[in-house]
Design a protein around this motif. Sequence first.
Motif, short mmCIF file in Angstrom:
data_model
loop_
_atom_site.label_atom_id
_atom_site.label_comp_id
_atom_site.label_asym_id
_atom_site.label_seq_id
_atom_site.Cartn_x
_atom_site.Cartn_y
_atom_site.Cartn_z
N ARG A 155 -4.83 20.53 73.65
CA ARG A 155 -3.90 21.36 72.86
C ARG A 155 -3.39 22.48 73.75
NH1 ARG A 155 -6.96 22.44 67.09
NH2 ARG A 155 -7.45 20.28 66.61
N ASN A 156 -2.13 22.42 74.06
CA ASN A 156 -1.50 23.45 74.89
C ASN A 156 -1.18 24.68 74.03
OD1 ASN A 156 -0.42 24.58 77.21
ND2 ASN A 156 1.41 23.30 77.21
N HIS A 157 -1.04 25.84 74.68
CA HIS A 157 -0.66 27.08 73.98
C HIS A 157 0.04 28.01 74.96
CE1 HIS A 157 -4.07 29.13 75.91
NE2 HIS A 157 -4.75 28.02 75.63
N ALA A 158 0.67 29.03 74.43
CA ALA A 158 1.53 29.92 75.22
C ALA A 158 0.81 30.61 76.37
CB ALA A 158 2.17 30.97 74.30
N LYS A 159 -0.49 30.81 76.27
CA LYS A 159 -1.23 31.52 77.34
C LYS A 159 -1.98 30.58 78.28
CE LYS A 159 -1.72 35.75 74.72
NZ LYS A 159 -2.60 36.77 74.18
N SER A 160 -1.75 29.29 78.16
CA SER A 160 -2.46 28.33 79.01
C SER A 160 -1.94 28.39 80.45
CB SER A 160 -2.29 26.90 78.48
OG SER A 160 -1.00 26.40 78.81
N ASN A 161 -2.74 27.88 81.36
CA ASN A 161 -2.30 27.77 82.76
C ASN A 161 -1.12 26.82 82.89
OD1 ASN A 161 -4.03 29.60 83.95
ND2 ASN A 161 -5.64 28.07 84.25
N PHE A 162 -1.03 25.85 81.99
CA PHE A 162 0.09 24.90 82.04
C PHE A 162 1.41 25.62 81.80
CE2 PHE A 162 -3.63 22.41 81.20
CZ PHE A 162 -3.48 21.34 82.07
N VAL A 163 1.42 26.54 80.86
CA VAL A 163 2.62 27.32 80.57
C VAL A 163 2.84 28.37 81.67
CG1 VAL A 163 3.73 28.92 78.95
CG2 VAL A 163 2.53 26.89 78.09
N LYS A 164 1.79 29.13 81.97
CA LYS A 164 1.91 30.22 82.95
C LYS A 164 2.25 29.73 84.36
CE LYS A 164 -2.11 32.09 82.26
NZ LYS A 164 -3.30 32.95 82.33
#
Length: 168
Positions: free
Chosen positions: A49-58
């Motif tokens: 589950r991705n989220h706005a503060k994940s490393n994937f987003v950042k």
Amino acid sequence: MYLMKKALVIVDLEKGFITKYTKDIPRRTRNFIEANGSKYDLVVFTQYRNHAKSNFVKNLRWRGSMTRDAYAIVEELKDFVTRRNVFPKDTYGSFVKGKLPQVLKKNNIGEVHIAGIDTENCVLAFAREAFDRGYKVIVLKKLCGSHSNPALHEAALRIIANNIGEVR
């Protein structure tokens, strides 16, 4: 003779990762569980589950898997999913945080058979983490795949076979 307890770990087999390269994996996995599920002491699912503060987003600016529809376990496996056997995560690895490591330990699991998506990322991460913690690792190659590139799947299988565990 002591028999090692086994778990079948289904890694991130979610709707958002189903593409032309992975479309057959849900059906194959369901058929496998129906034919072989009784051979396992435990069947568990990881759920990315991705989220706005994940490393994937950042760090990668990737915003996939942020909606319930995207991170929902595929329909073909719903019959095997319970609240107690799904372990959400927000990174490649499943041992970083969360309860899955404790559940494996509590159930005296010594061998993990791994299926899921993406072989080059989350499947490989789980295999490596399990190996580092002393588990015997077996990756079920026909139940794994890369949603973006079959060559990555093949490369990851070679890495696993050479450095981590068995590929069947």
